[in-house]
Design an enzyme around this catalytic site. Structure first.
Site, short mmCIF file in Angstrom:
data_model
loop_
_atom_site.label_atom_id
_atom_site.label_comp_id
_atom_site.label_asym_id
_atom_site.label_seq_id
_atom_site.Cartn_x
_atom_site.Cartn_y
_atom_site.Cartn_z
N CYS A 120 4.53 -4.28 2.01
CA CYS A 120 3.48 -3.58 2.75
C CYS A 120 2.30 -4.54 2.90
O CYS A 120 2.31 -5.64 2.37
CB CYS A 120 3.08 -2.29 2.03
SG CYS A 120 2.19 -1.11 3.09
N CYS A 122 -1.13 -3.12 2.78
CA CYS A 122 -2.38 -2.46 2.42
C CYS A 122 -3.10 -3.13 1.26
O CYS A 122 -4.33 -3.13 1.21
CB CYS A 122 -2.15 -0.99 2.14
SG CYS A 122 -1.01 -0.64 0.78
N LYS A 195 7.87 9.25 3.28
CA LYS A 195 6.65 9.00 2.52
C LYS A 195 5.54 9.88 3.07
O LYS A 195 5.11 9.72 4.21
CB LYS A 195 6.25 7.52 2.60
CG LYS A 195 5.01 7.16 1.79
CD LYS A 195 4.72 5.67 1.90
CE LYS A 195 3.49 5.28 1.11
NZ LYS A 195 3.21 3.83 1.21
N ARG A 205 -4.02 3.65 -5.80
CA ARG A 205 -4.98 2.90 -4.99
C ARG A 205 -6.04 2.25 -5.86
O ARG A 205 -6.60 1.21 -5.50
CB ARG A 205 -5.59 3.83 -3.94
CG ARG A 205 -4.55 4.22 -2.89
CD ARG A 205 -5.00 5.28 -1.93
NE ARG A 205 -3.90 5.61 -1.02
CZ ARG A 205 -3.92 6.61 -0.16
NH1 ARG A 205 -4.97 7.39 -0.09
NH2 ARG A 205 -2.87 6.84 0.62
N ARG A 217 -4.44 7.66 6.15
CA ARG A 217 -3.13 7.17 6.58
C ARG A 217 -2.28 8.27 7.21
O ARG A 217 -1.07 8.15 7.30
CB ARG A 217 -2.41 6.53 5.40
CG ARG A 217 -3.14 5.29 4.90
CD ARG A 217 -2.45 4.62 3.74
NE ARG A 217 -3.20 3.43 3.36
CZ ARG A 217 -3.38 2.99 2.12
NH1 ARG A 217 -2.84 3.65 1.12
NH2 ARG A 217 -4.09 1.91 1.86
N LYS A 248 8.98 10.03 -1.42
CA LYS A 248 7.74 9.76 -2.14
C LYS A 248 6.64 10.69 -1.62
O LYS A 248 6.43 10.73 -0.41
CB LYS A 248 7.34 8.29 -1.93
CG LYS A 248 6.06 7.88 -2.64
CD LYS A 248 5.68 6.44 -2.31
CE LYS A 248 4.40 6.06 -3.04
NZ LYS A 248 3.94 4.71 -2.68
N SER A 274 1.84 7.76 -8.98
CA SER A 274 0.74 7.56 -9.94
C SER A 274 0.04 8.85 -10.33
O SER A 274 -0.28 9.07 -11.49
CB SER A 274 -0.25 6.57 -9.37
OG SER A 274 -0.80 7.04 -8.14
N TYR A 313 6.37 5.17 -13.68
CA TYR A 313 5.53 4.48 -14.65
C TYR A 313 5.87 4.93 -16.08
O TYR A 313 5.41 4.32 -17.04
CB TYR A 313 4.05 4.73 -14.34
CG TYR A 313 3.69 4.34 -12.93
CD1 TYR A 313 3.41 3.02 -12.59
CD2 TYR A 313 3.67 5.30 -11.90
CE1 TYR A 313 3.12 2.66 -11.29
CE2 TYR A 313 3.37 4.94 -10.59
CZ TYR A 313 3.11 3.63 -10.29
OH TYR A 313 2.83 3.27 -8.99
#
Length: 324
Positions: A120, A122, A195, A205, A217, A248, A274, A313
């Protein structure tokens, strides 16, 4: 006359019987652990909104990879946080970019580990969007060229799998063409096919320093209210050459995971994102929930919904718990 009814509890009487009839199994092999690599040296800095997740400089990455491999985790996904950003995210496709160097280092250290490169822009653009911007509009087709360049540079560095997350129309076709032209016909694409424009991405982020500097977005990520659109996105990516499909986030989209699994034959990946991670960690730190039990139930639920693989995670924690 005696009552007649089913005795479902017969198969729940002991832990051994419950294990014998268990329908869904979570394995360490199902887990992919995300990594955030940064420039500099001696850096192992905890992300404030993600307890237990760290920014790692390349010299500290070595010990992290040894720990991950020691737990039996076979795959990592690499995200980069560069020191320099510009309008076109040139560090994303630079031969000496932070992700490219991290990939080379991991593959030299642990050739057997599957290294997945997030593809990506970003994290690398000064405006924080996933493509080329003009007059505060994200331009689709000019972005495809840069995304393909990024994928090729990651494959050249040794990435085993390319995972494009940008949600531009045609991104799988552009990346597949770029990889094939560069001689990487055998490098698979793990498409972030479905997504959603989710509020669960906030801590990421923070970790990736990738918040958009204007707007949001929603013009390229999916509306959380939409279900049928997920079918269209997945079908397009399959036609364009995707080898994996991803949903996602995961926790609020279990129905989509099951829908996609039922409809399409490709391996399916759920991204336990996250925000899903951080809210469980926060509740556990406050003593409101039992973290181990909740996490294992959550990850098992994602498998039960149809996920073949889970990016999470919690991968290191879950691997520890499964070993115990």
């Amino acid at each position: 006359m005696p009552l007649s009814f089913d005795r479902h509890r017969r198969l729940r009487q002991t832990a051994a019987i419950r294990a014998m009839v268990r329908e869904t199994h979570l394995r360490v092999d199902d887990l992919i652990y995300p990594l955030f690599v940064v420039e500099g040296s001696g850096i192992r800095r905890e992300v404030p909104s993600m307890p237990g997740v760290y920014h790692l400089s390349l010299d500290r990455l070595t010990e992290e990879i040894d720990e991950i491999a020691g737990l039996g985790i076979r795959a990592v996904m690499v995200f980069g946080v560069p020191d320099e950003k510009d309008e076109v995210g040139s560090q994303a496709y630079c031969e000496t970019g932070i992700v490219q160097r991290a990939i080379r280092q991991i593959k030299a250290q642990r050739p057997e580990m599957v290294v997945i490169a997030d593809t990506c822009l970003c994290e690398y653009t000064s405006h924080g969007h996933c493509g080329v911007v003009e007059n505060e509009q994200v331009l689709n087709d000019p972005s495809l060229e840069l995304l393909a360049k990024t994928a090729v540079s990651q494959a050249q560095a040794g990435a085993d799998i390319i995972a494009p997350s940008n949600m531009m129309d045609g991104f799988v076709a552009a990346i597949r063409h770029g990889l094939d032209e560069a001689g990487f016909e055998n490098v698979p694409i793990m498409s972030y096919a479905i997504k959603y424009a989710s509020a669960f991405y906030g801590p990421f982020r923070d970790a990736a320093d990738s918040a958009p500097q204007f707007g949001d977005r929603k013009t390229y990520q999916m509306d959380p209210a939409n279900r049928l659109e997920a079918f269209r996105e997945a079908e397009s990516d399959i036609k364009e050459g995707a080898d994996f499909l991803m949903v996602k986030p995961a926790l609020a989209y279990m129905d989509i995971i099951r829908d996609i699994k039922n409809r399409f034959p490709l391996p399916l990946v759920a991204y336990n994102v996250s925000g899903e991670y951080s809210m469980v960690k926060a509740a556990a730190q406050n003593g409101w929930i039992d973290e181990k039990t909740v996490v294992m139930e959550m990850l098992t639920g994602m498998k039960r919904a149809g996920a073949d693989l889970i990016i999470t995670y919690f991968a290191k924690d879950a691997a520890h718990w499964m070993a115990d």
